[in-house]
Design a protein around this motif. Structure first.
Motif, PDB file in Angstrom:
ATOM      1  N   SER A   1      -6.308   2.265  -6.821  1.00 26.27           N
ATOM      2  CA  SER A   1      -7.232   3.160  -6.130  1.00 26.27           C
ATOM      3  C   SER A   1      -7.815   2.503  -4.881  1.00 26.27           C
ATOM      4  O   SER A   1      -7.919   3.134  -3.813  1.00 26.27           O
ATOM      5  N   ASP A   2      -8.178   1.234  -4.992  1.00 24.71           N
ATOM      6  CA  ASP A   2      -8.718   0.516  -3.828  1.00 24.71           C
ATOM      7  C   ASP A   2      -7.680   0.420  -2.715  1.00 24.71           C
ATOM      8  O   ASP A   2      -8.015   0.573  -1.524  1.00 24.71           O
TER       9      ASP A   2
ATOM     10  N   ARG B   1      -8.167   4.573   5.082  1.00 22.68           N
ATOM     11  CA  ARG B   1      -9.056   4.097   6.149  1.00 22.68           C
ATOM     12  C   ARG B   1      -8.246   3.608   7.340  1.00 22.68           C
ATOM     13  O   ARG B   1      -8.561   3.931   8.497  1.00 22.68           O
TER      14      ARG B   1
ATOM     15  N   GLN C   1       0.828  -1.208   0.000  1.00 23.76           N
ATOM     16  CA  GLN C   1       0.000   0.000   0.000  1.00 23.76           C
ATOM     17  C   GLN C   1       0.865   1.261   0.000  1.00 23.76           C
ATOM     18  O   GLN C   1       0.570   2.230  -0.703  1.00 23.76           O
TER      19      GLN C   1
ATOM     20  N   THR D   1      -7.426   3.749  -0.967  1.00 23.84           N
ATOM     21  CA  THR D   1      -8.597   3.965  -0.114  1.00 23.84           C
ATOM     22  C   THR D   1      -8.463   3.170   1.186  1.00 23.84           C
ATOM     23  O   THR D   1      -8.760   3.677   2.276  1.00 23.84           O
ATOM     24  N   ASP D   2      -8.008   1.910   1.090  1.00 27.47           N
ATOM     25  CA  ASP D   2      -7.799   1.092   2.290  1.00 27.47           C
ATOM     26  C   ASP D   2      -6.725   1.700   3.184  1.00 27.47           C
ATOM     27  O   ASP D   2      -6.865   1.704   4.422  1.00 27.47           O
TER      28      ASP D   2
ATOM     29  N   SER E   1      -7.790   0.603 -10.950  1.00 27.86           N
ATOM     30  CA  SER E   1      -8.810   0.342  -9.929  1.00 27.86           C
ATOM     31  C   SER E   1      -8.207  -0.352  -8.715  1.00 27.86           C
ATOM     32  O   SER E   1      -8.558  -0.036  -7.565  1.00 27.86           O
ATOM     33  N   ALA E   2      -7.275  -1.303  -8.940  1.00 29.11           N
ATOM     34  CA  ALA E   2      -6.624  -1.981  -7.813  1.00 29.11           C
ATOM     35  C   ALA E   2      -5.791  -0.996  -7.008  1.00 29.11           C
ATOM     36  O   ALA E   2      -5.763  -1.043  -5.768  1.00 29.11           O
TER      37      ALA E   2
END
Length: 307
Positions: A38-39, A46, A10, A42-43, A35-36
């Motif tokens: 971006s996910d 969080r 990450q 985002t994780d 997309s991977a």
């Protein structure tokens, strides 16, 4: 020991997004989908409880203040992780792993051969990767870790790295061997300013050449511009003009075999320093430290002698 909730992957995705400016460019560099990536970001946001990026379609990725802080702290963590994996492949006292060497193109023929030959011979498990790049192309790449060490002119050092002088050379006038000034002890810029100049038009060489004339209130007559060092020597060898260069190859002839001569500029001009630079924010691995130490031991060119 508390195990962090985020992963090195990450962090690597965040750093890549920061370096490349868009998710698509970062994804191409990392061989993952946008997309991977971006996910994963985002994780990471969080887990850390903070917004790290502003992601807008067609506007790329912008770091927040928190994101910039995380990127700065992530770079040495990722570097340490790479070094951990590399160190396990090394034997006792053996240097292993990649070194990316940045070098201005006009310096490459002087600086790179002894490094690739002698250092490479002494440390066969070190992978030496070469990046020939101008000042603007090197900008930020020492800080990002893309380049481990670079060889540059002191007139144009990108960023604010650690820096050490290796050697210095004054610029000289390059003439065809048949030129009447070829037999002179030296050449005044005033003696050639009315002739055709073959300008090495690659930063910082072009700026340095023009500054030599400007410091004496002169304006040269430029006939041809070329980004190729050898093209300058070839055109001069054919008698199409003169050149102003810094590096001093041992070959007294141009690429085509036409003889050329190097004449000192009178009065003497300030020498140009050739520096080795490396990161001021990250401690280099042992193999990079060894390369810098080796560079200090080389018998570099001196004024009045061929390279």
């Amino acid at each position: 020991m508390t195990v962090p909730g985020f992963t090195l992957r990450q962090l690597a995705y965040l750093v890549a997004a920061a370096d490349h400016g868009t998710l698509s460019a970062a994804g191409q560099h990392l061989h993952v989908s946008s997309s991977a990536l971006s996910d994963a970001l985002t994780d990471l946001e969080r887990i850390l409880g903070a917004r790290l990026t502003v992601r807008r379609r067609a506007h790329g990725v912008t770091l927040t203040t928190a994101g910039a802080r995380v990127v700065d702290q992530a770079r040495p963590l990722l570097g340490a992780a790479r070094e951990l994996a590399t160190s396990l492949r090394a034997g006792e006292g053996e240097l292993v792993g990649p070194i990316t060497i940045g070098c201005y193109p006009t310096l490459a023929p002087t600086v790179l051969p002894p490094l690739l030959h002698h250092f490479g011979e002494a440390h066969p498990r070190v992978d030496l990767h070469i990046l020939e790049a101008t000042h603007d192309q090197l900008e930020g790449r020492i800080e990002s870790g893309d380049v481990d060490v670079a060889f540059v002119y002191d007139t144009s050092v990108p960023g604010n790295p650690r820096c050490e002088r290796l050697f210095s050379l004054p610029a000289h006038v390059l003439l065809p061997a048949t030129d009447p000034l070829a037999a002179a002890d030296g050449v005044r810029l005033e003696d050639v300013v009315g002739r055709d100049l073959i300008l090495l038009d690659a930063p910082p060489s072009s700026q340095h050449t023009l500054s030599l004339f400007a410091s004496r209130g002169l304006s040269p007559r430029i006939r041809h511009r070329t980004t190729s060092y050898e093209a300058v020597r070839t055109l001069v060898g054919r008698g199409l003009g003169y050149g102003i260069l810094v590096q001093r190859p041992a070959n007294p002839a141009s690429y085509e075999g036409y003889p050329v001569v190097m004449k000192e500029i009178l009065p003497a001009v300030e020498p140009v320093g050739i520096d080795v630079i490396w990161s001021a924010t990250q401690d280099p691995p042992e193999r990079v430290i060894a390369l810098i130490a080796f560079a200090r031991t080389i018998a570099w060119p001196v004024p009045g002698a061929p390279a």
